[in-house]
Scaffold this motif. Structure first.
Motif, PDB file in Angstrom:
ATOM      1  N   GLY A   1     -19.864  -4.161  -4.549  1.00 45.19           N
ATOM      2  CA  GLY A   1     -19.695  -5.125  -5.626  1.00 45.19           C
ATOM      3  C   GLY A   1     -18.348  -4.869  -6.259  1.00 45.19           C
ATOM      4  O   GLY A   1     -17.328  -4.794  -5.578  1.00 45.19           O
ATOM      5  N   SER A   2     -18.343  -4.696  -7.582  1.00 47.71           N
ATOM      6  CA  SER A   2     -17.080  -4.435  -8.278  1.00 47.71           C
ATOM      7  C   SER A   2     -16.438  -3.138  -7.816  1.00 47.71           C
ATOM      8  O   SER A   2     -15.211  -3.024  -7.747  1.00 47.71           O
ATOM      9  N   LEU A   3     -17.261  -2.149  -7.461  1.00 42.45           N
ATOM     10  CA  LEU A   3     -16.703  -0.873  -7.004  1.00 42.45           C
ATOM     11  C   LEU A   3     -15.886  -1.049  -5.734  1.00 42.45           C
ATOM     12  O   LEU A   3     -14.806  -0.470  -5.584  1.00 42.45           O
ATOM     13  N   GLN A   4     -16.384  -1.850  -4.802  1.00 39.38           N
ATOM     14  CA  GLN A   4     -15.627  -2.079  -3.577  1.00 39.38           C
ATOM     15  C   GLN A   4     -14.296  -2.753  -3.881  1.00 39.38           C
ATOM     16  O   GLN A   4     -13.268  -2.417  -3.291  1.00 39.38           O
ATOM     17  N   ARG A   5     -14.282  -3.675  -4.826  1.00 40.19           N
ATOM     18  CA  ARG A   5     -13.035  -4.346  -5.193  1.00 40.19           C
ATOM     19  C   ARG A   5     -12.041  -3.355  -5.809  1.00 40.19           C
ATOM     20  O   ARG A   5     -10.841  -3.415  -5.533  1.00 40.19           O
ATOM     21  N   VAL A   6     -12.550  -2.431  -6.623  1.00 40.33           N
ATOM     22  CA  VAL A   6     -11.690  -1.423  -7.245  1.00 40.33           C
ATOM     23  C   VAL A   6     -11.009  -0.572  -6.182  1.00 40.33           C
ATOM     24  O   VAL A   6      -9.779  -0.402  -6.183  1.00 40.33           O
ATOM     25  N   LEU A   7     -11.794  -0.013  -5.270  1.00 33.80           N
ATOM     26  CA  LEU A   7     -11.229   0.897  -4.275  1.00 33.80           C
ATOM     27  C   LEU A   7     -10.355   0.155  -3.266  1.00 33.80           C
ATOM     28  O   LEU A   7      -9.370   0.708  -2.766  1.00 33.80           O
ATOM     29  N   LYS A   8     -10.683  -1.098  -2.989  1.00 33.66           N
ATOM     30  CA  LYS A   8      -9.841  -1.898  -2.094  1.00 33.66           C
ATOM     31  C   LYS A   8      -8.448  -2.085  -2.694  1.00 33.66           C
ATOM     32  O   LYS A   8      -7.444  -2.000  -1.988  1.00 33.66           O
ATOM     33  N   LYS A   9      -8.410  -2.318  -4.000  1.00 29.89           N
ATOM     34  CA  LYS A   9      -7.110  -2.431  -4.665  1.00 29.89           C
ATOM     35  C   LYS A   9      -6.327  -1.131  -4.550  1.00 29.89           C
ATOM     36  O   LYS A   9      -5.115  -1.134  -4.306  1.00 29.89           O
ATOM     37  N   GLY A  10      -7.014  -0.015  -4.710  1.00 25.30           N
ATOM     38  CA  GLY A  10      -6.361   1.277  -4.573  1.00 25.30           C
ATOM     39  C   GLY A  10      -5.788   1.500  -3.194  1.00 25.30           C
ATOM     40  O   GLY A  10      -4.658   1.990  -3.044  1.00 25.30           O
TER      41      GLY A  10
ATOM     42  N   LYS B   1      -4.851  -0.828  -1.173  1.00 22.77           N
ATOM     43  CA  LYS B   1      -3.701  -1.737  -1.034  1.00 22.77           C
ATOM     44  C   LYS B   1      -2.472  -1.164  -1.725  1.00 22.77           C
ATOM     45  O   LYS B   1      -1.345  -1.325  -1.245  1.00 22.77           O
ATOM     46  N   TYR B   2      -2.672  -0.485  -2.867  1.00 22.84           N
ATOM     47  CA  TYR B   2      -1.546   0.148  -3.548  1.00 22.84           C
ATOM     48  C   TYR B   2      -0.894   1.201  -2.640  1.00 22.84           C
ATOM     49  O   TYR B   2       0.331   1.332  -2.611  1.00 22.84           O
TER      50      TYR B   2
ATOM     51  N   TYR C   1      -1.979  -0.489   3.587  1.00 21.09           N
ATOM     52  CA  TYR C   1      -2.825  -0.432   4.778  1.00 21.09           C
ATOM     53  C   TYR C   1      -2.087   0.149   5.981  1.00 21.09           C
ATOM     54  O   TYR C   1      -2.637   0.958   6.732  1.00 21.09           O
ATOM     55  N   GLU C   2      -0.835  -0.260   6.170  1.00 17.27           N
ATOM     56  CA  GLU C   2      -0.086   0.237   7.336  1.00 17.27           C
ATOM     57  C   GLU C   2       0.121   1.742   7.260  1.00 17.27           C
ATOM     58  O   GLU C   2       0.040   2.440   8.272  1.00 17.27           O
ATOM     59  N   ARG C   3       0.397   2.238   6.069  1.00 16.35           N
ATOM     60  CA  ARG C   3       0.563   3.682   5.900  1.00 16.35           C
ATOM     61  C   ARG C   3      -0.741   4.402   6.238  1.00 16.35           C
ATOM     62  O   ARG C   3      -0.745   5.423   6.934  1.00 16.35           O
ATOM     63  N   ILE C   4      -1.860   3.874   5.750  1.00 16.35           N
ATOM     64  CA  ILE C   4      -3.160   4.505   5.983  1.00 16.35           C
ATOM     65  C   ILE C   4      -3.513   4.490   7.474  1.00 16.35           C
ATOM     66  O   ILE C   4      -4.108   5.442   7.992  1.00 16.35           O
ATOM     67  N   GLN C   5      -3.145   3.439   8.174  1.00 19.75           N
ATOM     68  CA  GLN C   5      -3.417   3.358   9.613  1.00 19.75           C
ATOM     69  C   GLN C   5      -2.796   4.523  10.380  1.00 19.75           C
ATOM     70  O   GLN C   5      -3.296   4.921  11.427  1.00 19.75           O
ATOM     71  N   ASN C   6      -1.710   5.066   9.860  1.00 17.88           N
ATOM     72  CA  ASN C   6      -1.029   6.180  10.523  1.00 17.88           C
ATOM     73  C   ASN C   6      -1.564   7.546  10.117  1.00 17.88           C
ATOM     74  O   ASN C   6      -1.123   8.565  10.661  1.00 17.88           O
ATOM     75  N   PHE C   7      -2.494   7.584   9.170  1.00 21.57           N
ATOM     76  CA  PHE C   7      -3.120   8.850   8.801  1.00 21.57           C
ATOM     77  C   PHE C   7      -4.065   9.306   9.909  1.00 21.57           C
ATOM     78  O   PHE C   7      -4.538   8.488  10.708  1.00 21.57           O
ATOM     79  N   GLU C   8      -4.361  10.602   9.911  1.00 20.16           N
ATOM     80  CA  GLU C   8      -5.274  11.148  10.917  1.00 20.16           C
ATOM     81  C   GLU C   8      -6.659  11.456  10.353  1.00 20.16           C
ATOM     82  O   GLU C   8      -7.656  11.347  11.056  1.00 20.16           O
ATOM     83  N   SER C   9      -6.710  11.849   9.074  1.00 18.20           N
ATOM     84  CA  SER C   9      -8.005  12.272   8.523  1.00 18.20           C
ATOM     85  C   SER C   9      -8.130  11.861   7.059  1.00 18.20           C
ATOM     86  O   SER C   9      -7.177  11.970   6.282  1.00 18.20           O
ATOM     87  N   ILE C  10      -9.328  11.390   6.712  1.00 20.62           N
ATOM     88  CA  ILE C  10      -9.616  10.934   5.348  1.00 20.62           C
ATOM     89  C   ILE C  10     -10.891  11.620   4.876  1.00 20.62           C
ATOM     90  O   ILE C  10     -11.881  11.706   5.617  1.00 20.62           O
ATOM     91  N   LEU C  11     -10.861  12.086   3.629  1.00 17.46           N
ATOM     92  CA  LEU C  11     -12.040  12.665   2.985  1.00 17.46           C
ATOM     93  C   LEU C  11     -12.490  11.740   1.868  1.00 17.46           C
ATOM     94  O   LEU C  11     -11.690  11.368   1.008  1.00 17.46           O
ATOM     95  N   VAL C  12     -13.768  11.366   1.880  1.00 19.64           N
ATOM     96  CA  VAL C  12     -14.344  10.523   0.828  1.00 19.64           C
ATOM     97  C   VAL C  12     -15.362  11.352   0.060  1.00 19.64           C
ATOM     98  O   VAL C  12     -16.405  11.724   0.609  1.00 19.64           O
ATOM     99  N   LEU C  13     -15.056  11.656  -1.183  1.00 17.14           N
ATOM    100  CA  LEU C  13     -15.976  12.402  -2.038  1.00 17.14           C
ATOM    101  C   LEU C  13     -16.725  11.399  -2.911  1.00 17.14           C
ATOM    102  O   LEU C  13     -16.165  10.812  -3.825  1.00 17.14           O
TER     103      LEU C  13
END
Length: 220
Positions: free
Chosen positions: A46-55, A57-58, A61-73
């Motif tokens: 809901g609103s939470l997904q919109r918040v993190l999606k904006k983050g 985008k800041y 996306y292209e930069r993130i595509q080149n990352f190797e590992s992501i941690l979600v706490l």
């Protein structure tokens, strides 16, 4: 399908349960989408997904595509993982940490949390996990709430320093906070001041009314 269509008129609750960590967890059709809510706030899709999606985008996306590992706490229903896989098209490794097994159960049943490749979900306390892990990450997403409350440890020096240690150079922290009053604004200002010149810190206020987002890049 009928419930989904009716949800454009009014929310339709399809599942409700309590857990050790949440007084109330609800899965609801709302405006054509399944969402996961706690007693007083949206947990996923809901609103939470919109918040993190904006983050995301800041950061870019292209930069993130080149990352190797992501941690979600703080996984909750897994909406940020869904965004990373479907919209960002991230193909690297995602590790999700969620303390509430009941939330993971709902996320798996209703939101397809287990359907993505290269995603591992760990049921653990975020503080304990970051103490134990030997991995380093290119992006660390911190999205930890118990209803509208944020645990104090998120803003303490020991946790901040440990997160910074786990972050690769040129990596990012995306930290979602909730700001309801003056004390919360002051808390965030103090948090921002804890990063030295080795970090580039940006604060994005009033995202979805009560959310403030931090993006923090590790420069050296």
């Amino acid at each position: 399908m009928i419930k989904r269509l009716l949800s454009y008129l009014l929310p339709i609750k399809i599942h409700q349960k309590k857990s050790v960590y949440s007084k109330n967890l609800e899965v609801t059709w709302n405006n054509g989408y399944l969402v996961l809510d706690s007693e007083n706030t949206n947990y996923s899709f809901g609103s939470l997904q919109r918040v993190l999606k904006k983050g995301l985008k800041y950061i870019g996306y292209e930069r993130i595509q080149n990352f190797e590992s992501i941690l979600v706490l703080g996984v909750a229903g897994g909406s940020v993982i869904e965004t990373l896989k479907k919209e960002v098209k991230f193909e690297g490794k995602i590790t999700g940490v969620e303390i509430d097994a009941a939330v993971v159960e709902l996320a798996t049943k209703y939101f397809g949390l287990g359907k993505h490749d290269n995603v591992s979900i760990v049921i653990d306390d975020a503080f304990e996990f970051v103490l134990k892990t030997k991995e380093k990450y290119d992006l660390i997403i911190i999205d930890i709430f118990q209803d509208t409350t944020m645990p104090n440890f998120l803003f303490e020096d020991f946790f901040i320093n440990r997160i910074n240690f786990l972050l690769n150079v040129n990596g990012f922290i995306l930290f979602n906070t909730m700001v309801l009053d003056y004390q919360d604004r002051r808390r965030n200002a103090i948090y921002k001041s804890k990063f030295d010149n080795n970090y580039s810190v940006r604060l994005y206020p009033k995202i979805e009314v009560h959310n403030e987002l931090f993006t923090i890049k590790k420069l050296a």
